[in-house]
Design a protein around this motif. Structure first.
Motif, PDB file in Angstrom:
ATOM      1  N   LEU A  27       0.837  -1.202   0.000  1.00 19.85           N
ATOM      2  CA  LEU A  27       0.000   0.000   0.000  1.00 19.85           C
ATOM      3  C   LEU A  27       0.871   1.251   0.000  1.00 19.85           C
ATOM      4  CD1 LEU A  27      -2.886   0.992   0.013  1.00 19.85           C
ATOM      5  CD2 LEU A  27      -2.860   0.873   2.502  1.00 19.85           C
ATOM      6  N   ALA A  28       1.982   1.216   0.704  1.00 20.94           N
ATOM      7  CA  ALA A  28       2.906   2.354   0.715  1.00 20.94           C
ATOM      8  C   ALA A  28       3.514   2.572  -0.669  1.00 20.94           C
ATOM      9  CB  ALA A  28       3.996   2.145   1.754  1.00 20.94           C
ATOM     10  N   ALA A  29       3.815   1.492  -1.372  1.00 16.38           N
ATOM     11  CA  ALA A  29       4.367   1.614  -2.724  1.00 16.38           C
ATOM     12  C   ALA A  29       3.355   2.260  -3.664  1.00 16.38           C
ATOM     13  CB  ALA A  29       4.793   0.248  -3.244  1.00 16.38           C
ATOM     14  N   LEU A  30       2.108   1.831  -3.582  1.00 13.05           N
ATOM     15  CA  LEU A  30       1.053   2.423  -4.401  1.00 13.05           C
ATOM     16  C   LEU A  30       0.832   3.880  -4.020  1.00 13.05           C
ATOM     17  CD1 LEU A  30      -1.158   1.978  -6.532  1.00 13.05           C
ATOM     18  CD2 LEU A  30      -2.665   1.270  -4.664  1.00 13.05           C
ATOM     19  N   ALA A  31       0.833   4.164  -2.729  1.00 12.34           N
ATOM     20  CA  ALA A  31       0.633   5.535  -2.265  1.00 12.34           C
ATOM     21  C   ALA A  31       1.788   6.435  -2.661  1.00 12.34           C
ATOM     22  CB  ALA A  31       0.440   5.544  -0.752  1.00 12.34           C
ATOM     23  N   SER A  32       2.992   5.889  -2.770  1.00 18.00           N
ATOM     24  CA  SER A  32       4.130   6.719  -3.163  1.00 18.00           C
ATOM     25  C   SER A  32       3.974   7.228  -4.593  1.00 18.00           C
ATOM     26  CB  SER A  32       5.438   5.961  -3.003  1.00 18.00           C
ATOM     27  OG  SER A  32       5.516   4.899  -3.915  1.00 18.00           O
ATOM     28  N   ILE A  33       3.392   6.426  -5.455  1.00 19.18           N
ATOM     29  CA  ILE A  33       3.115   6.872  -6.826  1.00 19.18           C
ATOM     30  C   ILE A  33       2.134   8.036  -6.791  1.00 19.18           C
ATOM     31  CG2 ILE A  33       2.116   6.203  -9.043  1.00 19.18           C
ATOM     32  CD1 ILE A  33       3.130   3.328  -8.387  1.00 19.18           C
ATOM     33  N   TYR A  34       1.109   7.916  -5.966  1.00 20.21           N
ATOM     34  CA  TYR A  34       0.133   8.998  -5.813  1.00 20.21           C
ATOM     35  C   TYR A  34       0.794  10.260  -5.262  1.00 20.21           C
ATOM     36  CZ  TYR A  34      -3.354  11.896  -3.589  1.00 20.21           C
ATOM     37  OH  TYR A  34      -4.086  12.978  -3.190  1.00 20.21           O
ATOM     38  N   VAL A  35       1.612  10.124  -4.215  1.00 20.10           N
ATOM     39  CA  VAL A  35       2.235  11.285  -3.577  1.00 20.10           C
ATOM     40  C   VAL A  35       3.141  12.018  -4.561  1.00 20.10           C
ATOM     41  CG1 VAL A  35       3.937  11.976  -1.829  1.00 20.10           C
ATOM     42  CG2 VAL A  35       2.044  10.485  -1.204  1.00 20.10           C
ATOM     43  N   ALA A  38       0.845  13.611  -7.405  1.00 16.68           N
ATOM     44  CA  ALA A  38       0.033  14.718  -6.888  1.00 16.68           C
ATOM     45  C   ALA A  38       0.919  15.902  -6.492  1.00 16.68           C
ATOM     46  CB  ALA A  38      -0.802  14.258  -5.704  1.00 16.68           C
ATOM     47  N   SER A  39       2.092  15.626  -5.947  1.00 18.84           N
ATOM     48  CA  SER A  39       3.023  16.700  -5.587  1.00 18.84           C
ATOM     49  C   SER A  39       3.483  17.451  -6.826  1.00 18.84           C
ATOM     50  CB  SER A  39       4.238  16.131  -4.855  1.00 18.84           C
ATOM     51  OG  SER A  39       3.871  15.541  -3.647  1.00 18.84           O
ATOM     52  N   ALA A  40       3.814  16.714  -7.875  1.00 16.10           N
ATOM     53  CA  ALA A  40       4.239  17.346  -9.127  1.00 16.10           C
ATOM     54  C   ALA A  40       3.087  18.167  -9.729  1.00 16.10           C
ATOM     55  CB  ALA A  40       4.718  16.292 -10.117  1.00 16.10           C
ATOM     56  N   PHE A  41       1.880  17.615  -9.679  1.00 12.99           N
ATOM     57  CA  PHE A  41       0.716  18.346 -10.192  1.00 12.99           C
ATOM     58  C   PHE A  41       0.512  19.655  -9.435  1.00 12.99           C
ATOM     59  CE2 PHE A  41      -3.805  19.300  -9.472  1.00 12.99           C
ATOM     60  CZ  PHE A  41      -4.178  19.647 -10.776  1.00 12.99           C
ATOM     61  N   LEU A  42       0.525  19.594  -8.109  1.00 12.21           N
ATOM     62  CA  LEU A  42       0.321  20.803  -7.306  1.00 12.21           C
ATOM     63  C   LEU A  42       1.427  21.818  -7.535  1.00 12.21           C
ATOM     64  CD1 LEU A  42      -0.919  19.139  -4.016  1.00 12.21           C
ATOM     65  CD2 LEU A  42      -2.253  20.668  -5.474  1.00 12.21           C
ATOM     66  N   ALA A  43       2.672  21.361  -7.609  1.00 11.24           N
ATOM     67  CA  ALA A  43       3.798  22.267  -7.828  1.00 11.24           C
ATOM     68  C   ALA A  43       3.707  22.932  -9.197  1.00 11.24           C
ATOM     69  CB  ALA A  43       5.113  21.515  -7.688  1.00 11.24           C
ATOM     70  N   ALA A  44       3.321  22.184 -10.203  1.00  8.64           N
ATOM     71  CA  ALA A  44       3.189  22.754 -11.545  1.00  8.64           C
ATOM     72  C   ALA A  44       2.021  23.736 -11.605  1.00  8.64           C
ATOM     73  CB  ALA A  44       2.996  21.642 -12.570  1.00  8.64           C
ATOM     74  N   ALA A  45       0.928  23.404 -10.967  1.00 11.76           N
ATOM     75  CA  ALA A  45      -0.242  24.287 -10.995  1.00 11.76           C
ATOM     76  C   ALA A  45       0.020  25.591 -10.253  1.00 11.76           C
ATOM     77  CB  ALA A  45      -1.443  23.570 -10.385  1.00 11.76           C
ATOM     78  N   TYR A  46       0.688  25.510  -9.097  1.00 12.57           N
ATOM     79  CA  TYR A  46       0.955  26.718  -8.326  1.00 12.57           C
ATOM     80  C   TYR A  46       2.092  27.545  -8.901  1.00 12.57           C
ATOM     81  CZ  TYR A  46      -2.442  25.813  -4.724  1.00 12.57           C
ATOM     82  OH  TYR A  46      -3.625  25.634  -4.052  1.00 12.57           O
ATOM     83  N   ALA A  47       2.839  27.002  -9.844  1.00 17.56           N
ATOM     84  CA  ALA A  47       3.896  27.767 -10.497  1.00 17.56           C
ATOM     85  C   ALA A  47       3.336  28.730 -11.535  1.00 17.56           C
ATOM     86  CB  ALA A  47       4.902  26.821 -11.146  1.00 17.56           C
ATOM     87  N   ARG A  48       2.095  28.514 -11.931  1.00 20.53           N
ATOM     88  CA  ARG A  48       1.463  29.390 -12.930  1.00 20.53           C
ATOM     89  C   ARG A  48       1.186  30.760 -12.339  1.00 20.53           C
ATOM     90  NH1 ARG A  48      -3.452  26.648 -15.809  1.00 20.53           N
ATOM     91  NH2 ARG A  48      -3.425  28.750 -16.635  1.00 20.53           N
ATOM     92  N   ASP A  49       1.460  31.786 -13.123  1.00 21.67           N
ATOM     93  CA  ASP A  49       1.147  33.148 -12.695  1.00 21.67           C
ATOM     94  C   ASP A  49      -0.342  33.417 -12.866  1.00 21.67           C
ATOM     95  OD1 ASP A  49       3.761  33.811 -12.062  1.00 21.67           O
ATOM     96  OD2 ASP A  49       4.217  34.487 -14.098  1.00 21.67           O
ATOM     97  N   GLY A  50      -0.905  34.183 -11.961  1.00 15.70           N
ATOM     98  CA  GLY A  50      -2.301  34.589 -12.074  1.00 15.70           C
ATOM     99  C   GLY A  50      -3.293  33.477 -11.794  1.00 15.70           C
ATOM    100  N   LEU A  51      -2.999  32.621 -10.858  1.00 15.84           N
ATOM    101  CA  LEU A  51      -3.915  31.546 -10.494  1.00 15.84           C
ATOM    102  C   LEU A  51      -5.062  32.152  -9.687  1.00 15.84           C
ATOM    103  CD1 LEU A  51      -4.134  28.426 -10.714  1.00 15.84           C
ATOM    104  CD2 LEU A  51      -3.027  28.304  -8.506  1.00 15.84           C
ATOM    105  N   VAL A  52      -6.257  32.200 -10.293  1.00 17.36           N
ATOM    106  CA  VAL A  52      -7.413  32.797  -9.626  1.00 17.36           C
ATOM    107  C   VAL A  52      -7.942  31.850  -8.557  1.00 17.36           C
ATOM    108  CG1 VAL A  52      -8.071  34.238 -11.588  1.00 17.36           C
ATOM    109  CG2 VAL A  52      -8.985  31.942 -11.406  1.00 17.36           C
TER     110      VAL A  52
END
Length: 126
Positions: A27-35, A38-52
Motif C-alpha cells: 500500500l505504501a508503494a502504491l501511495a508513493s506513486i500517488y504522492v 500529486a506533488s508534481a501536479f500541485l507544484a506545476a499548478a501553483y507555479a502558474r502566474d495569475g492563479l485565480v
C-alpha cells in the motif's frame, strides 16, 4: 514548478509513507506513486502566474478526488461484494483526513523552509 510546494508535499508525503510502510509496504508503494504525481501536479499548478481563487480551489481539490478514487479502487478490490456507494463513502472517510493531514504537513514544511530562508538572509545582511 513551485519548489517549496513540491518539496513540502514530498517531505510530508515521505513521513506518512514511512509510517504506512511499517504497516503494509504494498500500500505504501502504491501511495508513493500517488504522492509523487500529486506533488508534481500541485507544484506545476501553483507555479502558474495569475492563479485565480476558483482555479486554485479546483487545483487543490483535484488530488483529493484522485485520493478518493484510489481508496475506492483499493476497497473495491479488497471486498468486491460491497455496494459501490458504501465503498465510495468509506473511501471519502479515509481519503479526506489523510489528504488534509498530508497538506497540513506540507504547509508546516513550507513554513519551516520560509523561516529558514528568512533566518539565512538576515544573517547574510548582518
Amino acid at each position: 514548478m513551485d519548489r517549496p510546494i513540491l518539496l513540502g508535499n514530498l517531505v510530508s508525503g515521505a513521513v506518512f509513507l514511512a509510517a504506512l510502510a511499517v504497516l503494509t509496504w504494498p500500500l505504501a508503494a502504491l501511495a508513493s506513486i500517488y504522492v509523487v504525481s500529486a506533488s508534481a501536479f500541485l507544484a506545476a499548478a501553483y507555479a502558474r502566474d495569475g492563479l485565480v481563487r476558483r482555479l486554485e480551489a479546483v487545483v487543490w481539490i483535484a488530488p483529493w478526488v484522485a485520493a478518493v478514487a484510489l481508496w475506492a479502487w483499493i476497497f473495491a478490490g479488497v471486498d468486491g461484494g460491497t455496494p459501490w456507494l458504501l465503498t465510495l463513502g468509506v473511501a471519502v472517510v479515509v481519503a479526506t483526513p489523510s489528504y488534509l493531514a498530508w497538506q497540513a504537513g506540507a504547509l508546516a514544511v513550507r513554513q519551516l523552509m520560509a523561516w529558514h530562508r528568512a533566518g539565512r538572509s538576515a544573517q547574510a545582511t548582518a
